[in-house]
Design an enzyme around this catalytic site. Sequence first.
Site, PDB file in Angstrom:
ATOM      1  N   HIS A 167      21.552 -29.014  23.302  1.00 34.91           N
ATOM      2  CA  HIS A 167      22.404 -27.872  23.619  1.00 34.91           C
ATOM      3  C   HIS A 167      22.237 -26.872  22.478  1.00 34.91           C
ATOM      4  O   HIS A 167      22.309 -27.249  21.313  1.00 34.91           O
ATOM      5  CB  HIS A 167      23.861 -28.301  23.723  1.00 34.91           C
ATOM      6  CG  HIS A 167      24.833 -27.163  23.875  1.00 34.91           C
ATOM      7  ND1 HIS A 167      24.671 -26.158  24.805  1.00 34.91           N
ATOM      8  CD2 HIS A 167      25.983 -26.875  23.197  1.00 34.91           C
ATOM      9  CE1 HIS A 167      25.688 -25.310  24.710  1.00 34.91           C
ATOM     10  NE2 HIS A 167      26.486 -25.713  23.743  1.00 34.91           N
ATOM     11  N   HIS A 190      22.758 -22.394  21.377  1.00 35.85           N
ATOM     12  CA  HIS A 190      23.290 -21.068  21.708  1.00 35.85           C
ATOM     13  C   HIS A 190      22.207 -20.047  21.383  1.00 35.85           C
ATOM     14  O   HIS A 190      22.488 -18.979  20.865  1.00 35.85           O
ATOM     15  CB  HIS A 190      24.571 -20.787  20.921  1.00 35.85           C
ATOM     16  CG  HIS A 190      25.758 -21.522  21.468  1.00 35.85           C
ATOM     17  ND1 HIS A 190      26.952 -20.922  21.719  1.00 35.85           N
ATOM     18  CD2 HIS A 190      25.910 -22.806  21.834  1.00 35.85           C
ATOM     19  CE1 HIS A 190      27.806 -21.809  22.209  1.00 35.85           C
ATOM     20  NE2 HIS A 190      27.196 -22.956  22.284  1.00 35.85           N
ATOM     21  N   ASP A 194       4.086 -22.205  33.900  1.00 37.40           N
ATOM     22  CA  ASP A 194       3.477 -23.344  33.182  1.00 37.40           C
ATOM     23  C   ASP A 194       4.462 -24.496  33.040  1.00 37.40           C
ATOM     24  O   ASP A 194       4.057 -25.638  32.787  1.00 37.40           O
ATOM     25  CB  ASP A 194       3.051 -22.904  31.771  1.00 37.40           C
ATOM     26  CG  ASP A 194       1.745 -22.116  31.767  1.00 37.40           C
ATOM     27  OD1 ASP A 194       1.514 -21.381  30.779  1.00 37.40           O
ATOM     28  OD2 ASP A 194       0.981 -22.219  32.754  1.00 37.40           O
ATOM     29  N   HIS A 225      28.505 -19.821  29.040  1.00 34.49           N
ATOM     30  CA  HIS A 225      28.441 -20.682  27.848  1.00 34.49           C
ATOM     31  C   HIS A 225      27.065 -20.548  27.210  1.00 34.49           C
ATOM     32  O   HIS A 225      26.826 -19.606  26.461  1.00 34.49           O
ATOM     33  CB  HIS A 225      28.798 -22.115  28.241  1.00 34.49           C
ATOM     34  CG  HIS A 225      28.890 -23.068  27.085  1.00 34.49           C
ATOM     35  ND1 HIS A 225      29.217 -24.390  27.222  1.00 34.49           N
ATOM     36  CD2 HIS A 225      28.684 -22.888  25.759  1.00 34.49           C
ATOM     37  CE1 HIS A 225      29.207 -24.976  26.042  1.00 34.49           C
ATOM     38  NE2 HIS A 225      28.878 -24.076  25.131  1.00 34.49           N
ATOM     39  N   TYR A 272      -5.334 -29.121  31.817  1.00 28.78           N
ATOM     40  CA  TYR A 272      -4.958 -28.478  30.557  1.00 28.78           C
ATOM     41  C   TYR A 272      -5.033 -29.505  29.423  1.00 28.78           C
ATOM     42  O   TYR A 272      -4.695 -30.666  29.607  1.00 28.78           O
ATOM     43  CB  TYR A 272      -3.524 -27.938  30.666  1.00 28.78           C
ATOM     44  CG  TYR A 272      -2.981 -27.347  29.388  1.00 28.78           C
ATOM     45  CD1 TYR A 272      -2.256 -28.132  28.497  1.00 28.78           C
ATOM     46  CD2 TYR A 272      -3.237 -26.028  29.040  1.00 28.78           C
ATOM     47  CE1 TYR A 272      -1.768 -27.611  27.317  1.00 28.78           C
ATOM     48  CE2 TYR A 272      -2.758 -25.499  27.856  1.00 28.78           C
ATOM     49  CZ  TYR A 272      -2.019 -26.298  27.001  1.00 28.78           C
ATOM     50  OH  TYR A 272      -1.542 -25.770  25.832  1.00 28.78           O
TER      51      TYR A 272
END
Length: 232
Positions: free
Chosen positions: A96, A98, A121, A172, A230
């Site tokens: 998580h 910000h 991608d 959030h 790739y």
Amino acid sequence: MQPYQTLREEAYAANMQLPALGLVIFTFGNVSAADRSKGIFAIKPSGVPYEELSPEKMVIVDFDGKTVDGQLRPSSDTLTHAVLYKHWEGISGIVHTHSTFATAWAQSQRDIPLYGTTHADHNTVDIPCAAPMSDEMIAGDYEYQTGFQIMDALTQRGLTYHDIEMILVGNHAPFTWGKTAAKAVYNSAVLESIAQMAQLTESINHNAPRLKDALIRKHFERKHGPNSYYGQ
Ligand SMILES: O=C(CO)[C@@H](O)[C@H](O)COP(=O)(O)O
């Protein structure tokens, strides 16, 4: 050797990548690393600046959010991590942040449209933004409910946690996940880059077209699946 030392070291290393990648400041954000065989995860302690963290300070928590080992209070987002580990068997890392551009899209309450091959991608769909939570959910067990808000947002779009490993929580900020904490950190950095590119795209051309399906498939399948070519 401290109990759960290896798991603590994995969680610590992943947490320290967040400031290193410019995805957080101060105490924002958190990373957890899970040992699914034991039904536990290690997570950053709440409100401790990254420069003061150490493997020993990582808190060991079970999938019900109960502290198993550690002196410090676990991240305030611990129950969100616990809900996702409990319901999504294929993940062992959650992040998580910000980070600025992904958080700005979360505050806009918009999914991030698929404008380019950098996005393709990694995902073949728009990056979802979970709806803001109801007053009842907020007043209840907020972090616990955030986990269900995330899962419901994928279900409403017909997606699974394998289809996409990143989401915005409305008003959030972003959450990402993966088979390892390192992969979840990678997903957080990719999400922030895609979010910035998308915001700039719209500022240059507010009517920018979405990427066409042929290119979405080409770029995603070039990197993923049985015919990918790739890398080495
Ligand atoms: O979502 C938030 C704050 O809104 C979190 O990212 C905190 O900023 C980090 O909290 P701790 O993990 O330190 O408890």
